[in-house]
Design a protein around this motif. Sequence first.
Motif, mmCIF file in Angstrom:
data_model
loop_
_atom_site.group_PDB
_atom_site.id
_atom_site.type_symbol
_atom_site.label_atom_id
_atom_site.label_comp_id
_atom_site.label_asym_id
_atom_site.label_seq_id
_atom_site.Cartn_x
_atom_site.Cartn_y
_atom_site.Cartn_z
ATOM 1 N N PRO A 398 16.803 -13.692 -81.386
ATOM 2 C CA PRO A 398 18.198 -14.103 -81.355
ATOM 3 C C PRO A 398 19.096 -12.989 -81.884
ATOM 4 O O PRO A 398 18.717 -12.198 -82.739
ATOM 5 N N SER A 399 20.292 -12.910 -81.362
ATOM 6 C CA SER A 399 21.255 -11.924 -81.860
ATOM 7 C C SER A 399 22.631 -12.547 -81.857
ATOM 8 O O SER A 399 22.896 -13.475 -81.102
ATOM 9 N N ARG A 400 23.456 -12.062 -82.691
ATOM 10 C CA ARG A 400 24.823 -12.550 -82.751
ATOM 11 C C ARG A 400 25.732 -11.464 -82.215
ATOM 12 O O ARG A 400 25.898 -10.413 -82.827
ATOM 13 N N SER A 401 26.311 -11.730 -81.040
ATOM 14 C CA SER A 401 27.106 -10.691 -80.395
ATOM 15 C C SER A 401 28.275 -10.254 -81.262
ATOM 16 O O SER A 401 28.678 -9.094 -81.245
ATOM 17 N N ASN A 579 21.505 -10.082 -89.614
ATOM 18 C CA ASN A 579 22.053 -11.438 -89.552
ATOM 19 C C ASN A 579 21.750 -12.217 -90.829
ATOM 20 O O ASN A 579 22.570 -13.004 -91.313
ATOM 21 N N ARG A 580 20.547 -12.009 -91.373
ATOM 22 C CA ARG A 580 20.204 -12.675 -92.634
ATOM 23 C C ARG A 580 21.097 -12.169 -93.768
ATOM 24 O O ARG A 580 21.520 -12.942 -94.644
ATOM 25 N N LEU A 581 21.359 -10.871 -93.777
ATOM 26 C CA LEU A 581 22.234 -10.310 -94.813
ATOM 27 C C LEU A 581 23.644 -10.884 -94.720
ATOM 28 O O LEU A 581 24.276 -11.194 -95.739
ATOM 29 N N VAL A 582 24.153 -11.011 -93.498
ATOM 30 C CA VAL A 582 25.505 -11.533 -93.308
ATOM 31 C C VAL A 582 25.605 -12.981 -93.779
ATOM 32 O O VAL A 582 26.618 -13.414 -94.339
ATOM 33 N N SER A 588 20.833 -17.783 -102.111
ATOM 34 C CA SER A 588 19.800 -16.884 -101.584
ATOM 35 C C SER A 588 20.016 -15.436 -101.984
ATOM 36 O O SER A 588 19.419 -14.534 -101.410
ATOM 37 N N VAL A 589 20.892 -15.198 -102.984
ATOM 38 C CA VAL A 589 21.215 -13.825 -103.357
ATOM 39 C C VAL A 589 19.998 -13.088 -103.909
ATOM 40 O O VAL A 589 19.921 -11.854 -103.844
ATOM 41 N N LEU A 590 18.999 -13.835 -104.424
ATOM 42 C CA LEU A 590 17.800 -13.187 -104.944
ATOM 43 C C LEU A 590 17.015 -12.468 -103.846
ATOM 44 O O LEU A 590 16.208 -11.574 -104.132
ATOM 45 N N PHE A 591 17.248 -12.880 -102.597
ATOM 46 C CA PHE A 591 16.533 -12.241 -101.487
ATOM 47 C C PHE A 591 17.208 -10.952 -101.015
ATOM 48 O O PHE A 591 16.698 -10.263 -100.141
ATOM 49 N N LEU A 592 18.370 -10.652 -101.589
ATOM 50 C CA LEU A 592 19.119 -9.482 -101.140
ATOM 51 C C LEU A 592 18.323 -8.182 -101.277
ATOM 52 O O LEU A 592 18.258 -7.388 -100.325
ATOM 53 N N PRO A 593 17.668 -7.905 -102.427
ATOM 54 C CA PRO A 593 16.883 -6.661 -102.523
ATOM 55 C C PRO A 593 15.744 -6.606 -101.508
ATOM 56 O O PRO A 593 15.463 -5.540 -100.950
ATOM 57 N N LEU A 594 15.105 -7.771 -101.287
ATOM 58 C CA LEU A 594 14.002 -7.798 -100.321
ATOM 59 C C LEU A 594 14.500 -7.472 -98.922
ATOM 60 O O LEU A 594 13.902 -6.650 -98.205
ATOM 61 N N LEU A 595 15.608 -8.105 -98.526
ATOM 62 C CA LEU A 595 16.156 -7.856 -97.191
ATOM 63 C C LEU A 595 16.598 -6.398 -97.051
ATOM 64 O O LEU A 595 16.380 -5.770 -96.009
ATOM 65 N N ALA A 596 17.239 -5.877 -98.097
ATOM 66 C CA ALA A 596 17.683 -4.479 -98.048
ATOM 67 C C ALA A 596 16.493 -3.541 -97.945
ATOM 68 O O ALA A 596 16.530 -2.539 -97.206
#
Length: 671
Positions: A398-401, A579-582, A588-596
């Motif tokens: 999936p993508s967000r145009s 998209n997850r970051l946005v 869910s801010v604890l997941f920010l380092p993992l996503l980055a």
Amino acid sequence: MRTMTGRQKVKLLVVVWGDRYVREFSQIALPALLASGNLPVLAQETDLEVLIMTQRGSVPFFDREPAYGALGALCPVRFIFIDDLIPGGNFGITLTLAYARGIRDSGEEQTSTYFIFMNADFVVANGSLRTLYWKIKEGHAAVFAPSLRVCSEPTATVLLDAVNPATACLEMGPREMVRIALKNLHPTVIAKTITQGLVRCNEYNHLYWQVDGSTLLARNYLIFVPMIKPERPMPPVNSYSDYGFVPELVPSGRMTALGDSDDFFMLELQRTAQENQRLRCGRPNQVEIAAELSRWTTREHRFVAEHDFVFHSGELPANLPAVRAQAFTYMTALCRLMSPRPVSHLDHPYWTVWFNTWLKARPPTQRFIAELGGVPPDQLQSLAPKSEDPLETKLSSPSRSSLIDRLRQHFGRASKVPIWRHNWLDIRLVLNWLDGLGERRQRRSLMLYSTGSFLTRPDPQLASFDHVELDTVLDLQARDEGSSSTRYGNVLLHVVDGSLRAVRTIFAQISSLFDEDVEIAIYAENWNLGSTAHDLSGKLPIIIQDFLPDEWLDFEVTATFAGGRIKRWLRAMEVLLLNRLVSINAKSVLFLPLLAGLLSIVWGLTAVNNRRLRNRLSSCPESCSSILVRFRRGTRPRTTSSCASPQSAAIRHQAFSESPSPRASAARAAP
């Protein structure tokens, strides 16, 4: 056989069934046969009879057609019904068995009769059957002549308009018909053109070379046999008519080839989508072609492929001998790559597979078994057809145009895109083309772009180009407000995948802006990287007839490609993580380092993949994300070299009954 009038007996065999083919034959192909230089010549000079092999239910349709009435007034016409041969779903099987039935219809007169074969979708130019009559007078037992496949949808309309309603005749000379054909070449013909590097095919029964804008050179492994005089009666059928009839009916090998479209021209009407599953982007590969031909070519296939065939709508160009030499060199190298032993035409694997499939469609009639020589179907060798490997399921994420659109706005100039970006390879296609212009950079240059194109951003690489939005220039041209004395030596056109079908039309509308020796680059980009349906490597080939300009034969056509399955997967992961970051929130801010961290890994892998592929842009990958097609006028394409000598081909050609062009002979004989 000569009848009591002293004229040679000739039978024209036409096989036609199905509403579409009956209609096209009656309204286009038959009027072409009725042209003054075709059937009327045979009717005057020979004892001519026409046999139409069709379904019983088609007879009333013929009776309503003016061309059929004109045919009946010209010569005797009979129907031979083939309802029992049609079930089975294989056109070639039915066609072959029907032709065999038409030959056997002559009984003991088979070996004294000339048989002319005509498929329902073949349209012959005026004068073509006159050439066959000359070959009858010269005593040839078999004649080879190629057809040229065209897109039926646009071509049929042009041909229908050319039919004279008063006479029901299509009086069109070979050069005019070739001109129409070259403007409407079928995608499979384009893909089999060795001198272009944009599309390829997985079956090369024909090979073509560009000569100039009005001339095409061909070598044919699979070729039509429009006329045979059997030296022995028709035996049980053991192969397709294209390559089984000659060795069975003309064992002496007394045959000739009609190599100039001025003498004989026949176009083949086929739906544009026919065989589009065989097409992919990329340059034709000689090794792959040799391997494919080795699997099915017979002695006769290889024999006729040594002969040049030229289609031209004007005078023969001065560079034709050079292109002939290129074709000879390429074919010599190709033959060396092929297996040395040809496949036998007897129970050819293609025939056996499809014939057994055809037999299972319905029980054969007693008449049909008798035509096979009394061999019951269960004694025929059965080979299971090999099914093609299914296409692998490709990743669709999936993508967000809206997010992608925002990202497009925040990354800088094209020449400064970092190597870790997903579109670094795509942009390299444009930058490499710009670098390759060399001294041509001094010429006036134009860039046409679609809305949202990254090329609109300020960039020193494109500073010398005049920038015009594509919709603007097309609107001006449509209102006749775009005429200008300005001419461009370099043109860059950026289109997205949704506009590919419009490129040919765009070319026609802006061609007045081009210098005579213009160099054009079309950069086609896939903006929807998350969709398998938008893979350019599969999409572009099936619409290639709407993409290439009318004059493409006069250009050297090369292409470079970006993409690949790894690139596609990495891009999908990038979009997913972005998209997850946005969408991250306080919970869910604890997941920010993992996503980055994961995003950094994806970008690192993207950089590695980009560096790995940066020098492999000449090959089209699966999941192609962008293509740059270069059209350069004024240079003639070249093909693979080899060390063979032309003398070897001359020796092999001696088996053909070489005779001068009929038109040339007639000209010399004229006072």
